[in-house]
Scaffold this motif. Sequence first.
Motif, PDB file in Angstrom:
ATOM      1  N   GLU A  45     106.037  -8.006 -61.173  1.00  0.00           N
ATOM      2  CA  GLU A  45     105.975  -6.544 -61.067  1.00  0.00           C
ATOM      3  C   GLU A  45     106.502  -5.998 -59.747  1.00  0.00           C
ATOM      4  OE1 GLU A  45     102.126  -5.066 -62.055  1.00  0.00           O
ATOM      5  OE2 GLU A  45     102.040  -6.195 -63.911  1.00  0.00           O
ATOM      6  N   MET A  46     107.062  -6.830 -58.897  1.00  0.00           N
ATOM      7  CA  MET A  46     107.565  -6.346 -57.606  1.00  0.00           C
ATOM      8  C   MET A  46     109.075  -6.327 -57.614  1.00  0.00           C
ATOM      9  SD  MET A  46     105.306  -7.878 -54.577  1.00  0.00           S
ATOM     10  CE  MET A  46     103.674  -7.279 -54.276  1.00  0.00           C
ATOM     11  N   THR A  47     109.625  -5.214 -57.164  1.00  0.00           N
ATOM     12  CA  THR A  47     111.058  -5.085 -56.982  1.00  0.00           C
ATOM     13  C   THR A  47     111.297  -4.289 -55.711  1.00  0.00           C
ATOM     14  OG1 THR A  47     111.186  -3.022 -58.228  1.00  0.00           O
ATOM     15  CG2 THR A  47     111.498  -5.058 -59.476  1.00  0.00           C
ATOM     16  N   LYS A  70     111.102 -22.368 -44.557  1.00  0.00           N
ATOM     17  CA  LYS A  70     112.167 -21.844 -45.402  1.00  0.00           C
ATOM     18  C   LYS A  70     111.481 -21.026 -46.485  1.00  0.00           C
ATOM     19  CE  LYS A  70     114.019 -25.762 -46.556  1.00  0.00           C
ATOM     20  NZ  LYS A  70     114.950 -26.768 -47.123  1.00  0.00           N
ATOM     21  N   VAL A  71     111.716 -19.727 -46.464  1.00  0.00           N
ATOM     22  CA  VAL A  71     111.096 -18.829 -47.431  1.00  0.00           C
ATOM     23  C   VAL A  71     112.210 -18.281 -48.316  1.00  0.00           C
ATOM     24  CG1 VAL A  71     109.698 -16.755 -47.725  1.00  0.00           C
ATOM     25  CG2 VAL A  71     109.283 -18.264 -45.771  1.00  0.00           C
ATOM     26  N   THR A  72     112.080 -18.546 -49.615  1.00  0.00           N
ATOM     27  CA  THR A  72     113.090 -18.108 -50.579  1.00  0.00           C
ATOM     28  C   THR A  72     112.443 -17.144 -51.557  1.00  0.00           C
ATOM     29  OG1 THR A  72     114.157 -20.281 -50.400  1.00  0.00           O
ATOM     30  CG2 THR A  72     114.800 -18.895 -52.260  1.00  0.00           C
ATOM     31  N   LEU A  73     113.096 -16.002 -51.748  1.00  0.00           N
ATOM     32  CA  LEU A  73     112.626 -14.989 -52.687  1.00  0.00           C
ATOM     33  C   LEU A  73     113.838 -14.370 -53.359  1.00  0.00           C
ATOM     34  CD1 LEU A  73     110.293 -13.381 -53.911  1.00  0.00           C
ATOM     35  CD2 LEU A  73     110.458 -11.816 -51.970  1.00  0.00           C
ATOM     36  N   GLY A  74     113.841 -14.393 -54.681  1.00  0.00           N
ATOM     37  CA  GLY A  74     114.971 -13.821 -55.418  1.00  0.00           C
ATOM     38  C   GLY A  74     116.278 -14.529 -55.135  1.00  0.00           C
ATOM     39  N   GLN A 111     106.398 -12.429 -40.209  1.00  0.00           N
ATOM     40  CA  GLN A 111     106.783 -11.526 -41.286  1.00  0.00           C
ATOM     41  C   GLN A 111     108.259 -11.718 -41.584  1.00  0.00           C
ATOM     42  OE1 GLN A 111     105.658  -7.657 -39.741  1.00  0.00           O
ATOM     43  NE2 GLN A 111     103.683  -7.774 -40.791  1.00  0.00           N
ATOM     44  N   ILE A 112     108.567 -11.825 -42.865  1.00  0.00           N
ATOM     45  CA  ILE A 112     109.951 -12.041 -43.276  1.00  0.00           C
ATOM     46  C   ILE A 112     110.303 -10.970 -44.315  1.00  0.00           C
ATOM     47  CG2 ILE A 112     111.573 -13.685 -44.284  1.00  0.00           C
ATOM     48  CD1 ILE A 112     109.475 -15.853 -43.354  1.00  0.00           C
ATOM     49  N   PRO A 113     111.222 -10.054 -43.966  1.00  0.00           N
ATOM     50  CA  PRO A 113     111.582  -8.984 -44.901  1.00  0.00           C
ATOM     51  C   PRO A 113     112.687  -9.411 -45.877  1.00  0.00           C
ATOM     52  CG  PRO A 113     112.639  -8.620 -42.788  1.00  0.00           C
ATOM     53  CD  PRO A 113     111.815  -9.869 -42.646  1.00  0.00           C
ATOM     54  N   PHE A 114     112.577  -8.926 -47.094  1.00  0.00           N
ATOM     55  CA  PHE A 114     113.615  -9.120 -48.111  1.00  0.00           C
ATOM     56  C   PHE A 114     113.932  -7.748 -48.692  1.00  0.00           C
ATOM     57  CE2 PHE A 114     111.591 -13.227 -47.873  1.00  0.00           C
ATOM     58  CZ  PHE A 114     112.620 -14.132 -48.054  1.00  0.00           C
ATOM     59  N   SER A 115     115.187  -7.528 -49.044  1.00  0.00           N
ATOM     60  CA  SER A 115     115.561  -6.239 -49.630  1.00  0.00           C
ATOM     61  C   SER A 115     116.161  -6.456 -51.015  1.00  0.00           C
ATOM     62  CB  SER A 115     116.540  -5.491 -48.732  1.00  0.00           C
ATOM     63  OG  SER A 115     117.687  -6.269 -48.489  1.00  0.00           O
ATOM     64  N   ASP A 116     116.023  -5.431 -51.838  1.00  0.00           N
ATOM     65  CA  ASP A 116     116.582  -5.426 -53.193  1.00  0.00           C
ATOM     66  C   ASP A 116     116.141  -6.634 -54.015  1.00  0.00           C
ATOM     67  OD1 ASP A 116     117.949  -3.013 -52.671  1.00  0.00           O
ATOM     68  OD2 ASP A 116     119.571  -4.127 -51.707  1.00  0.00           O
ATOM     69  N   VAL A 117     114.872  -6.977 -53.958  1.00  0.00           N
ATOM     70  CA  VAL A 117     114.337  -8.109 -54.711  1.00  0.00           C
ATOM     71  C   VAL A 117     114.215  -7.712 -56.183  1.00  0.00           C
ATOM     72  CG1 VAL A 117     112.346  -9.629 -55.000  1.00  0.00           C
ATOM     73  CG2 VAL A 117     113.072  -8.948 -52.702  1.00  0.00           C
ATOM     74  N   PRO A 118     114.829  -8.482 -57.099  1.00  0.00           N
ATOM     75  CA  PRO A 118     114.715  -8.143 -58.511  1.00  0.00           C
ATOM     76  C   PRO A 118     113.365  -8.587 -59.092  1.00  0.00           C
ATOM     77  CG  PRO A 118     116.158 -10.039 -58.231  1.00  0.00           C
ATOM     78  CD  PRO A 118     115.774  -9.578 -56.854  1.00  0.00           C
ATOM     79  N   ALA A 119     112.889  -7.881 -60.117  1.00  0.00           N
ATOM     80  CA  ALA A 119     111.647  -8.261 -60.804  1.00  0.00           C
ATOM     81  C   ALA A 119     111.794  -9.665 -61.371  1.00  0.00           C
ATOM     82  CB  ALA A 119     111.337  -7.264 -61.913  1.00  0.00           C
ATOM     83  N   GLY A 120     110.704 -10.415 -61.385  1.00  0.00           N
ATOM     84  CA  GLY A 120     110.721 -11.774 -61.904  1.00  0.00           C
ATOM     85  C   GLY A 120     111.203 -12.797 -60.894  1.00  0.00           C
ATOM     86  N   SER A 121     111.315 -12.395 -59.639  1.00  0.00           N
ATOM     87  CA  SER A 121     111.774 -13.324 -58.597  1.00  0.00           C
ATOM     88  C   SER A 121     110.702 -14.366 -58.298  1.00  0.00           C
ATOM     89  CB  SER A 121     112.112 -12.564 -57.314  1.00  0.00           C
ATOM     90  OG  SER A 121     113.235 -11.754 -57.511  1.00  0.00           O
ATOM     91  N   LYS A 122     111.155 -15.529 -57.883  1.00  0.00           N
ATOM     92  CA  LYS A 122     110.266 -16.633 -57.550  1.00  0.00           C
ATOM     93  C   LYS A 122     110.168 -16.762 -56.034  1.00  0.00           C
ATOM     94  CE  LYS A 122     109.724 -21.556 -58.487  1.00  0.00           C
ATOM     95  NZ  LYS A 122     110.336 -22.710 -59.183  1.00  0.00           N
ATOM     96  N   LEU A 123     108.927 -16.903 -55.536  1.00  0.00           N
ATOM     97  CA  LEU A 123     108.681 -17.111 -54.106  1.00  0.00           C
ATOM     98  C   LEU A 123     108.455 -18.595 -53.869  1.00  0.00           C
ATOM     99  CD1 LEU A 123     108.054 -16.103 -51.194  1.00  0.00           C
ATOM    100  CD2 LEU A 123     105.669 -15.927 -51.927  1.00  0.00           C
ATOM    101  N   VAL A 124     109.230 -19.179 -52.936  1.00  0.00           N
ATOM    102  CA  VAL A 124     109.093 -20.590 -52.571  1.00  0.00           C
ATOM    103  C   VAL A 124     108.991 -20.669 -51.054  1.00  0.00           C
ATOM    104  CG1 VAL A 124     110.179 -22.877 -52.635  1.00  0.00           C
ATOM    105  CG2 VAL A 124     110.481 -21.308 -54.556  1.00  0.00           C
ATOM    106  N   ASP A 129     108.435  -0.689 -51.178  1.00  0.00           N
ATOM    107  CA  ASP A 129     108.635   0.418 -52.113  1.00  0.00           C
ATOM    108  C   ASP A 129     108.558  -0.164 -53.516  1.00  0.00           C
ATOM    109  OD1 ASP A 129     111.834   0.322 -50.780  1.00  0.00           O
ATOM    110  OD2 ASP A 129     111.451  -0.472 -52.760  1.00  0.00           O
ATOM    111  N   LYS A 130     107.733   0.415 -54.327  1.00  0.00           N
ATOM    112  CA  LYS A 130     107.438  -0.111 -55.648  1.00  0.00           C
ATOM    113  C   LYS A 130     108.261   0.633 -56.696  1.00  0.00           C
ATOM    114  CE  LYS A 130     103.299  -1.595 -58.035  1.00  0.00           C
ATOM    115  NZ  LYS A 130     101.851  -1.552 -58.023  1.00  0.00           N
ATOM    116  N   ILE A 131     109.041  -0.127 -57.464  1.00  0.00           N
ATOM    117  CA  ILE A 131     109.884   0.451 -58.499  1.00  0.00           C
ATOM    118  C   ILE A 131     109.556  -0.267 -59.813  1.00  0.00           C
ATOM    119  CG2 ILE A 131     112.248   0.860 -59.260  1.00  0.00           C
ATOM    120  CD1 ILE A 131     113.061   0.490 -56.275  1.00  0.00           C
ATOM    121  N   PHE A 132     109.156   0.477 -60.826  1.00  0.00           N
ATOM    122  CA  PHE A 132     108.867  -0.126 -62.141  1.00  0.00           C
ATOM    123  C   PHE A 132     109.807   0.432 -63.175  1.00  0.00           C
ATOM    124  CE2 PHE A 132     105.242  -2.625 -61.220  1.00  0.00           C
ATOM    125  CZ  PHE A 132     104.559  -1.971 -60.234  1.00  0.00           C
TER     126      PHE A 132
END
Length: 86
Positions: free
Chosen positions: A5-7, A27-31, A51-64, A83-86
Amino acid sequence: RILTEMTGNVLVEIDVKGWTSVEGHLKVTLGGVEKQGLYSAKISDNFETIQIPFSDVPAGSKLVIETSAKRAFLDNIKIICIDKIF
């Protein structure tokens, strides 16, 4: 962990410390985007919050979260949707 639910813009916050020395980084991987989490705290220190910022993360992304070398201790992992976009 899969974020269904996060984008948008996401902040990954982690409390971390190394063993008797810091061997590498996180190593932090998201989307599919990998970023480095640098820290200097060792086992005898308090946890260090990074803190590690990511931008434009698509829904259904996997955090590793991995280490680049040896072990690290992790606590209080937070995924903050800026910012929450649904």
